[in-house]
Write an enzyme that holds these catalytic residues in place. Structure first.
Site, PDB file in Angstrom:
ATOM      1  N   ASN A 120       0.793  -1.168  -0.135  1.00 38.23           N
ATOM      2  CA  ASN A 120      -0.110   0.013   0.003  1.00 38.23           C
ATOM      3  C   ASN A 120       0.992   1.173  -0.118  1.00 38.23           C
ATOM      4  O   ASN A 120       0.315   2.436   0.142  1.00 38.23           O
ATOM      5  CB  ASN A 120      -0.967   0.080   1.271  1.00 38.23           C
ATOM      6  CG  ASN A 120      -2.031   1.035   1.140  1.00 38.23           C
ATOM      7  OD1 ASN A 120      -2.356   1.490  -0.046  1.00 38.23           O
ATOM      8  ND2 ASN A 120      -2.198   1.580   2.226  1.00 38.23           N
ATOM      9  N   TYR A 521       1.716   7.548   1.249  1.00 39.15           N
ATOM     10  CA  TYR A 521       2.607   8.156   0.054  1.00 39.15           C
ATOM     11  C   TYR A 521       2.958   9.450   0.636  1.00 39.15           C
ATOM     12  O   TYR A 521       2.071  10.069   1.488  1.00 39.15           O
ATOM     13  CB  TYR A 521       1.824   8.303  -1.188  1.00 39.15           C
ATOM     14  CG  TYR A 521       0.468   9.013  -1.330  1.00 39.15           C
ATOM     15  CD1 TYR A 521       0.376  10.405  -1.250  1.00 39.15           C
ATOM     16  CD2 TYR A 521      -0.630   8.432  -0.968  1.00 39.15           C
ATOM     17  CE1 TYR A 521      -0.678  11.159  -1.028  1.00 39.15           C
ATOM     18  CE2 TYR A 521      -1.839   9.162  -0.631  1.00 39.15           C
ATOM     19  CZ  TYR A 521      -1.795  10.649  -0.838  1.00 39.15           C
ATOM     20  OH  TYR A 521      -2.912  11.171  -0.819  1.00 39.15           O
ATOM     21  N   ASP A 608     -16.055   0.272  -2.465  1.00 36.42           N
ATOM     22  CA  ASP A 608     -14.811   0.572  -3.195  1.00 36.42           C
ATOM     23  C   ASP A 608     -13.753  -0.415  -2.858  1.00 36.42           C
ATOM     24  O   ASP A 608     -13.677  -1.192  -1.950  1.00 36.42           O
ATOM     25  CB  ASP A 608     -14.283   1.731  -2.429  1.00 36.42           C
ATOM     26  CG  ASP A 608     -14.911   2.930  -2.691  1.00 36.42           C
ATOM     27  OD1 ASP A 608     -15.646   3.086  -3.741  1.00 36.42           O
ATOM     28  OD2 ASP A 608     -14.748   4.140  -2.128  1.00 36.42           O
ATOM     29  N   GLU A 675      -8.912   5.481 -11.115  1.00 38.69           N
ATOM     30  CA  GLU A 675      -8.108   6.323 -11.053  1.00 38.69           C
ATOM     31  C   GLU A 675      -7.251   6.317 -12.327  1.00 38.69           C
ATOM     32  O   GLU A 675      -6.648   5.429 -12.545  1.00 38.69           O
ATOM     33  CB  GLU A 675      -7.168   6.078 -10.016  1.00 38.69           C
ATOM     34  CG  GLU A 675      -5.937   7.197  -9.585  1.00 38.69           C
ATOM     35  CD  GLU A 675      -5.146   7.136  -8.442  1.00 38.69           C
ATOM     36  OE1 GLU A 675      -4.110   7.657  -8.308  1.00 38.69           O
ATOM     37  OE2 GLU A 675      -5.413   6.066  -7.758  1.00 38.69           O
ATOM     38  N   HIS A 704      -4.474  13.736  -5.436  1.00 37.43           N
ATOM     39  CA  HIS A 704      -3.258  13.728  -4.729  1.00 37.43           C
ATOM     40  C   HIS A 704      -2.476  15.099  -4.757  1.00 37.43           C
ATOM     41  O   HIS A 704      -1.387  15.122  -3.810  1.00 37.43           O
ATOM     42  CB  HIS A 704      -2.257  12.524  -5.097  1.00 37.43           C
ATOM     43  CG  HIS A 704      -2.723  11.082  -5.010  1.00 37.43           C
ATOM     44  ND1 HIS A 704      -3.236  10.449  -6.209  1.00 37.43           N
ATOM     45  CD2 HIS A 704      -3.044  10.286  -4.165  1.00 37.43           C
ATOM     46  CE1 HIS A 704      -3.847   9.512  -6.043  1.00 37.43           C
ATOM     47  NE2 HIS A 704      -3.791   9.198  -4.479  1.00 37.43           N
TER      48      HIS A 704
END
Length: 766
Positions: A120, A521, A608, A675, A704
């Protein structure tokens, strides 16, 4: 003598210190000098933790302000011209590539960011040009941080992403056609220069990560290893000794690419212990084996007995001087320390080991094989006691859950009717226009939301007061969507802390932490819940908020759930039960929630699965097909209990579906959102090639980044999409949820998105 080694350590700090510093810098509340000073403080603290744990080989250059691959992009002079010509200083250029930059007359989007293998964690993708040149920076980060540690009295092993992996994980920039691996001859001299500088700085060994060796590689990439490492070997003592490092899979299928004349090879013996004997047999006559026996991806204590047996097997074949005990991968994927968890039930806490504790485990295992079990007798006895306690705990087994699983029937995986009949009923009920607009689920989580949630958690306000606050937030979100003129609304999820943790807290079989943050991230951290036992839903989880949202909305309102595979993948899963069993348990719990939402008047329900692609086994074949089989079944089990007129949506990260499109189609969701904004729209051709009949919403802008896309940019993206998708198929939406964004940029971007959709609506109505 067997050494102990750690491949990498978490960067954020015990209290998410790096997150706080970088976000303060971005907000203009911290100077660049203070940001860099805080980064240095964290590096020194993390090296000391590992040294104090007794680790022999401590990594450096595993730290990054945003991402380690992005660091290589900058240090190798592979910065696309749109950033290098913007006039930004080095730190701001780095962040511009990671998250975009839109101020001071400079407007550049971020580079593409994708998942690091099947984790992830997200890395920034090297984006390369047809005329690409590479130049080593005058002050390489790897050299600087080695010297920084050396000055502090700690000799480290610098970590580099290897040249083949760096290129294979990259891509050609838009409008470019270069195959990245063809740039190897240009890139390799940069590695030679960097390795030479590291040797001159005093580095004896360097960890060179080539994890792509676990893939089914194209012939050209596979063939690149041999000449690359022969060339580096020819430099002899001019460069440090290299530890060729792989992880997240086995390398047996690529053994011919394994360098022979190399100091050491690291393999992941947690993920694939069965590769040990074959890899040992393929090593060069003097090559050392780095045995990854301490899990770098999960939080369970290492079974010392099993790990020591594995290391002893290697020693029997190679001798103690040719074996290193190591973590399976970098510990980046684990929380900082278990010592921060003051509220965990002691019974459960005894089963866990975070990064700092895993460093100790590596040292204990090395000592056990060097000096004998008696030298660590107390640690071995305590570990065995923990293993037994977990195996026999009543918390892990729920007979009622197992009984329900045993009664699942084939009909439980299918909707009542096929898509044409369903969509006809849905269109009659929802009455949506062409190019319907929506968002993916979450709206910005403001400081006030976090404050009120904290007060409720600490019992400083009552449940009634908190519920009233959440209703007010939902009212505001609905009003904003009214003003934006979106077509399908979301309630904005103000009550949710995290898209997996929120559900885990409402399911039996989970445990929760207070400080076990893991970097996803950039500065984004998540606190994965931990699956400790069989999973069930004791009560509805989202119905109250969704029912209220429906009552105050003039347009269709989506109910928002996180799917079973994502709940599994974004938790720390059990390692004593197959993941398919855990996914099925989650699916049954979510099935009940979906049915309850429908009964509450929710006509659109989004489940999702952004982690579906992430969970795909890295190699094709039986393992991948088996995963897709149980993953698709879990999704369908969770969603098919509704009437045909209820529209089921799902969201996915990344649009690279070519390798498993049959599984995407098999999910049978009425609408997919994916995405897509940083990807080439040509990837959508798979929906044409496979005659995909259902609806799809490829993301039209990147969430992002704080950058606001113009209306024209979004129109251009939609125009590209219409080359591959029919107008009646296409939904218009952002890439992902908007939780991490600010309201100002969110509103501005959505205004542009809605206006772009209306433009095409008018165009196609004529």
């Amino acid at each position: 003598m067997v050494q102990s080694a750690v491949l990498g350590f978490p960067r954020m700090g015990v209290n998410r210190d790096l997150k706080k510093a970088t976000e303060a810098y971005w907000a203009g509340n911290l100077s660049q000098a203070d940001l860099l000073a805080e980064a240095k403080r964290l590096r020194l603290a993390h090296w000391k933790i590992q040294k104090d744990a007794g680790v022999d080989v401590i990594p450096s250059n595993d730290f990054a302000l945003y991402d380690q691959v992005l660091t290589h992009i900058q240090d190798f002079g592979a910065v696309p011209e749109r950033y290098s010509s913007a006039g930004l200083d080095r730190v701001d250029e780095y962040f511009a590539m990671g998250r975009g930059h839109q101020k001071g007359g400079i407007d550049v989007p971020s580079l593409e960011m994708v998942k690091w293998f099947d984790s992830n964690y997200h890395y920034v993708k090297p984006t390369l040009q047809d005329n690409q040149a590479f130049t080593l920076t005058a002050s390489p980060k790897a050299v600087n941080e080695f010297l920084e540690a050396k000055e502090a009295g700690i000799v480290t092993r610098p970590v580099l992403v290897g040249p083949v992996s760096f290129l294979h994980l990259g891509k050609a920039d838009r409008g470019q056609s270069v195959d990245p691996i063809d740039l190897l001859d240009k890139l390799l001299p940069i590695y030679e220069q960097l390795l030479t500088q590291l040797k001159q700085a005093g580095a004896e060994t360097v960890q060179i990560d080539e994890p792509v060796l676990v893939f089914d590689l194209p012939a050209k990439a596979k063939a690149a290893f041999k000449p690359t490492y022969e060339k580096l070997a020819s430099l002899g003592d001019k460069i440090p000794k290299l530890v060729f490092t792989t992880y997240f899979g086995d390398i047996v299928h690529n053994l011919e690419a394994l360098p022979k004349d190399i100091y050491a090879v690291h393999i992941d013996l947690v993920r694939n212990p069965e590769q040990l004997e074959t890899v040992v047999g393929a090593l060069g006559p003097n090559t050392i084996l780095s045995a990854g026996v301490v899990d770098g991806r999960n939080i369970w204590k290492t079974n010392f007995k099993r790990a020591i047996e594995t290391v002893e097997t290697a020693i029997q074949k190679l001798g103690k001087d040719r074996v290193i005990v190591a973590t399976s991968s970098s510990l980046l994927h684990t929380p900082h320390t278990l010592a921060s968890e003051k509220k965990l039930d002691p019974e459960i806490a005894d089963w866990f080991s975070f990064a700092s504790e895993k460093a100790v485990e590596v040292a204990i295992i090395a000592k056990a094989v060097n000096e004998g079990p008696a030298s660590v007798q107390d640690a071995l006895a305590a570990n065995a006691k923990s293993m037994n306690a977990r195996a026999t705990s009543k918390r892990t087994n729920n007979p009622e859950v197992k009984d329900r699983q045993s009664k699942i029937q084939p009909s439980d995986y299918n909707r009542k009717s096929e898509f044409p009949e369903r969509i006809s009923q849905q269109e009659a009920k929802l009455k949506l226009p062409l190019f319907p607009t929506t968002t993916i689920g979450s709206f910005p989580q403001t400081k006030e939301i976090r404050v009120q949630r904290s007060k409720f958690t600490k019992s400083e306000i009552t449940e009634a007061q908190y519920d009233k606050f959440i209703e007010q937030e939902i009212d505001m979100n609905v009003k904003i969507q009214d003003e934006l003129d979106l077509d399908v609304y979301v309630h904005g999820e103000p009550e949710r802390n995290d898209m997996v943790q929120y559900f885990g807290e409402r399911l039996d079989g989970y445990a929760f932490t207070t400080h076990a943050w893991v970097q996803s991230y950039g500065s984004r951290c998540v606190r994965p819940p931990i699956i400790v036992g069989d999973i069930s839903r004791p009560a509805p989880m989202t119905v109250k908020e969704s029912k209220y949202a429906v009552s105050v909305s003039k347009k269709p309102m989506k109910g928002m759930l996180t799917g079973p595979v994502t709940c599994l993948r974004w938790s720390f899963p059990r390692d004593d039960v197959h993941q398919s069993v855990q996914a099925e348990q989650l699916a049954l719990a979510l099935r009940d929630e979906v049915v309850d939402l429908e009964k509450a008047g929710v006509d659109v329900i989004q489940v999702d699965e952004p982690a579906l692609r992430e969970g795909l086994p890295l190699r094709s074949g039986k393992e991948r097909e088996a995963y897709l089989d149980w993953a698709v079944k879990a999704f369908k089990l969770s969603t098919v209990g509704v009437e045909d007129s209820t529209q089921i949506h799902s969201h996915f990260c990344y649009s690279e579906f070519q390798d498993f499109f049959h599984a995407i189609a098999a999910l049978d969701a009425d609408v997919l959102s994916i995405e897509n904004s940083k990807s080439d729209s040509k990837l959508l051709s798979v929906f044409v090639d496979e005659a995909y009949p259902r609806h799809i919403g490829p993301g039209v802008y990147d969430i992002h980044s704080p950058r606001v896309p113009s209306e024209q940019e979004i129109k251009d993206r939609i125009e590209e999409m219409l080359q591959y998708l029919k107008p009646e198929q296409l939904w218009i939406n952002p890439d992902c949820g908007l939780k991490t964004r600010q309201w100002k940029e969110t509103k501005e971007a959505l205004v542009n998105m809605v206006n772009a959709a209306k433009f095409f609506r008018a165009k196609y109505a004529k």
